[in-house]
Design a protein around this motif. Structure first.
Motif: not given
Length: 326
Positions: A30-35, A56-59, A276-277, A282-285
């Motif tokens: 499952r890939l991270p989903r960014i809107g 940052l590796g989000y392609v 921020y993303v 990675k778990g930050a709030k």
């Protein structure tokens, strides 16, 4: 246990053992989903965001799913764009501007939201404080308390006899009211009078332009909210006809006819959002991630507009400019 029973038993055991492995593989795949929700599919901030996420590796399509939605600065399109994002099972949403940030805040209290743009995030009710935002929202603001005063001083640099300034703003924008307030406060210190001109909807454009033509203020400030931005060419044409110098925060509006822009470097802001993303994924709030203020501001001058206005820009101002359009 005969041979057939032994075979069936081993198959059954293998299936039981394989099930967790298959589930783990599915989870890992499952890939991270960014809107991303933005008024326009353009600009240095948008491209900087793309670049920053890639670094940052989000392609998109390979290591992440990035869902882009544009509402073209048209308020009537914003609700559907927000509704679409709410249906996409996103892990985090990046948003530009006060209107869209407020709309997302009202739509979800669980999906993390990272904004760029709101100048008054605390007063607009988006976050509890800069240091500890609380809730599910944080990001980068694009203004500082002395920003408007610097814009007024720039207008005085090109029009030393200036006595009054028109401010084109939008009551529909959560931060625009505070912007007018700060402009009036700064103007009093410079012995200037402020004429607010509201443009909250397309129906306000003609009356607003007529009000400017009647009042003929010595200069104009264009707050880059959706309706003024969508009509900036008409505003620029009127300013040229009346020989009124103008200024805005947004470089894209300067490129479309406003005389000067002074505002946060959109590329710098866009490059700070991906961190921020990344931290959120990675778990930050967001509640614990301080809102950042801009650190780099750009001054840009449109000499084509200056020529049309019959204004000579002081050499000292040209030397300070980060960009000059010939």
């Amino acid at each position: 246990m005969d041979r057939v029973q032994r075979r069936d038993f081993l198959i059954a055991v293998g299936a039981v053992l394989a099930a967790p492995l298959a589930a783990e593989a599915q989870q890992a795949a499952r890939l991270p989903r960014i809107g991303v929700l933005s008024p326009l599919n353009a600009g240095t901030g948008t491209e900087a965001l793309r670049e920053g996420l890639r670094e940052l590796g989000y392609v998109d399509g390979r290591t992440a799913v990035i869902e882009w939605r544009w509402w073209e600065g048209k308020p009537e399109r914003l609700p559907e764009a927000v509704a679409e994002l709410m249906r996409l099972n996103l892990d985090v949403i990046v948003v530009g501007g006060s209107e869209a940030t407020k709309a997302l805040k009202e739509a979800t209290r669980s999906i993390p939201i990272v904004f760029s743009g709101p100048s008054y995030p605390v007063e607009e009710g988006l976050v509890e404080s800069f240091a500890r935002p609380g809730g599910n929202i944080t990001g980068v603001t694009v203004a500082q308390s002395d920003h408007v005063a610097k814009m007024l001083q720039l207008l005085l640099d090109v029009a030393p006899a200036l006595s009054d300034v028109g401010v084109i703003w939008s009551p529909a924008n959560p931060g625009s009211t505070f912007y007018v307030r700060d402009t009036e406060t700064a103007a009093r210190g410079l012995k200037l009078r402020v004429l607010p001109v509201a443009m909250a909807s397309p129906a306000d454009v003609e009356p607003g332009l007529a009000a400017i033509a009647r009042a003929r203020p010595g200069a104009l400030i264009v707050h880059p909210t959706p309706i003024p931005s969508a009509n900036v060419e008409r505003i620029g044409e009127l300013a040229i006809r009346l020989r009124i110098p103008s200024i805005t925060q947004a470089k894209r509006l300067m490129e479309r006819g406003v005389l000067m822009s002074y505002g946060a470097d959109n590329r710098d802001v866009g490059r700070r959002i991906p961190s921020y993303v990344d931290r959120i994924l990675k778990g930050a709030k967001p509640a614990d991630m301080p809102v950042e203020r801009p650190t780099k501001f750009d001054l840009a001058i449109n000499l084509k507009t200056a020529k049309a206005l019959g204004i000579t820009i002081p050499q000292s101002l040209l030397l300070r400019a980060d960009e000059v359009i010939q």
